[in-house]
Design an enzyme around this catalytic site. Structure first.
Site, mmCIF file in Angstrom:
data_model
loop_
_atom_site.group_PDB
_atom_site.id
_atom_site.type_symbol
_atom_site.label_atom_id
_atom_site.label_comp_id
_atom_site.label_asym_id
_atom_site.label_seq_id
_atom_site.Cartn_x
_atom_site.Cartn_y
_atom_site.Cartn_z
ATOM 1 N N HIS A 158 -12.121 5.766 2.252
ATOM 2 C CA HIS A 158 -12.221 7.140 2.755
ATOM 3 C C HIS A 158 -12.132 8.125 1.606
ATOM 4 O O HIS A 158 -11.612 7.808 0.528
ATOM 5 C CB HIS A 158 -11.068 7.406 3.738
ATOM 6 N N GLU B 140 -11.202 0.939 -0.704
ATOM 7 C CA GLU B 140 -10.318 -0.154 -0.303
ATOM 8 C C GLU B 140 -11.083 -1.145 0.564
ATOM 9 O O GLU B 140 -11.944 -0.772 1.351
ATOM 10 C CB GLU B 140 -9.091 0.363 0.441
ATOM 11 N N ASP C 116 0.861 -1.187 0.000
ATOM 12 C CA ASP C 116 0.000 0.000 0.000
ATOM 13 C C ASP C 116 0.897 1.237 0.000
ATOM 14 O O ASP C 116 1.567 1.517 0.991
ATOM 15 C CB ASP C 116 -0.890 -0.031 1.244
#
Length: 416
Positions: free
Chosen positions: A270, A303, A190
């Site tokens: 988010h 995600e 990530d």
């Protein structure tokens, strides 16, 4: 973990290059010194990397668009009619912003391409992090923050997450970490790229053992479902419900035991703001009753995390991730902490950072001052997020942009 070993025949005595030459010339021929040519063969040519700042590849300054996807929700079907076309004018006004996001996305794709095939069992996590981060620094022309007028103008978006097995997120190796990637590991990769505070947040999962394939497929398909369901005026809980349904439809067999794939219910996607990796809205990966809606022009990271464990993570282990908090009080009274805070503000601003990044800019004796800043509330720490021992977690993530008439999966590539 692979281990390089040298195998010799029983009773065989090692022979040096010079001795080999002597033996070869016992026939009476003129001795030939081959040691120099042997030495030359041993010297490997340094491989040149064709990596430089991204502007060199796009001299016109226009960067590729991501994958476009229609809004499929019934209440969004009218977004291509004449009534909605007036909103496209506002989208055109955002072209500079979108182009900078696309620039960051193109860098992200190129870094992934460079990494492809290079990650293998036996590598230290520090090697993998350096490979990703140094390539990102080259493409963004941000190789030395101490020499930049504005270090926050471009570069790494947040520390490279290299979370293994039951660790779902927020792990990157600190200085001296000797963790080695093994064949049987499942590692989440990530990392982020930012251009003028416009952040691309995208992740995938690396595994070598095919027994984990269903786990990775479940999470990848759940992320793609979240992307498909996302859109203007869509309720966040509805996205989470769709993600949950897809992920929980999968099972994975590991070492003879069968596990249902569970969403990590306290992890989420988010929205993203300028220089803010978390903009305030959370995209759940389970149905949670949040009726907050996505809005036109927003910038989201979709995600998902799937687990063979409890599906609930807790903080555990040595911390590596940090970010400055909003504060309106006086500077720290501890001189070393005050100096460190000034360096952090100048080098990272509100972007997350890790202890290795402090080492790189010369703050290699930072531990006491950093802990002080955390305790006093100037800096927030983000310890690793871990499911139960023995479990395996996977992650996939893309960044999307909500245009008036369509959504753009800006980080999409040929890899995932």
């Amino acid at each position: 973990m692979s281990e390089a070993t040298e195998v010799k025949k029983v009773g065989q005595t090692p022979v040096s290059n010079s001795e080999a030459v002597k033996v070869a010339n016992t026939s009476g021929t003129t001795p030939v010194d081959t040691s120099k040519s042997t030495d030359k063969k041993k010297k490997k040519k340094k491989k040149r990397t064709n990596i430089s700042k991204i502007e060199n590849y796009f001299p016109d300054g226009v960067y590729p668009e991501g994958e476009w996807m229609n809004y499929d929700q019934d209440f969004n079907l009218a977004r291509t009619t004449d009534e909605e076309k007036r909103y496209l004018t506002r989208d055109l006004e955002n072209q500079d912003h979108w182009n900078e996001v696309r620039k960051a996305a193109e860098i992200h794709r190129r870094v992934r391409k460079n990494v492809e095939g290079k990650i293998h069992p036996g590598m230290r996590l520090t090697e993998i992090a350096d490979l990703i981060e140094n390539t990102t620094r080259k493409y963004t022309d941000a190789e030395d923050l101490t020499k930049m007028d504005d270090p926050t103008s471009r570069g790494i978006g947040f520390p490279t997450g290299l979370s293994i097995n039951d660790i779902a997120a927020h792990f990157t190796p600190n200085k001296g970490d000797k963790t080695i990637l093994r064949y049987e590991d499942v590692m989440k990769v990530d990392f982020g790229v930012q251009v003028n505070g416009n952040i691309i947040d995208s992740a995938w999962t690396v595994s070598f053992d095919p027994q984990y394939d269903n786990l990775l497929t479940a999470v990848r398909e759940a992320t793609n479902t979240g992307i498909k369901e996302a859109g203007i005026d869509v309720r966040l809980t509805d996205i989470g419900e769709a993600i949950q349904e897809v992920m929980e439809s999968y099972e994975v067999e590991i070492n003879g035991d069968t596990y249902g794939v569970k969403p990590c219910r306290n992890l989420c996607g988010h929205n993203i703001g300028p220089w803010r990796i978390h903009g305030g809205k959370s995209v759940p990966i389970v149905k949670n009753g949040d009726i907050t809606k996505m809005e036109e022009g927003e910038h989201f990271a979709i995600e998902t995390f799937g687990s063979t464990g409890s599906g609930y993570v807790t903080t555990e282990g040595e911390c590596s991730h940090y970010a400055v908090q909003d504060y309106d009080y006086d500077a720290p009274s501890l001189p070393s902490a005050n100096k460190l805070l000034e360096t952090i503000n100048k080098s990272f601003g509100t972007l997350p950072f890790c202890r290795r990044y402090l080492d790189k800019i010369g703050e290699d004796e930072h531990e006491y001052a950093l802990n002080y800043l955390v305790k006093q509330g100037y800096v927030q720490d983000y310890p690793p997020l871990v499911d139960i021992p023995g479990s395996y977690t996977a992650q996939y993530e893309h960044t999307i942009l909500l245009h008036p008439n369509k959504k753009e999966i800006v980080s999409r590539g040929d890899d995932y």
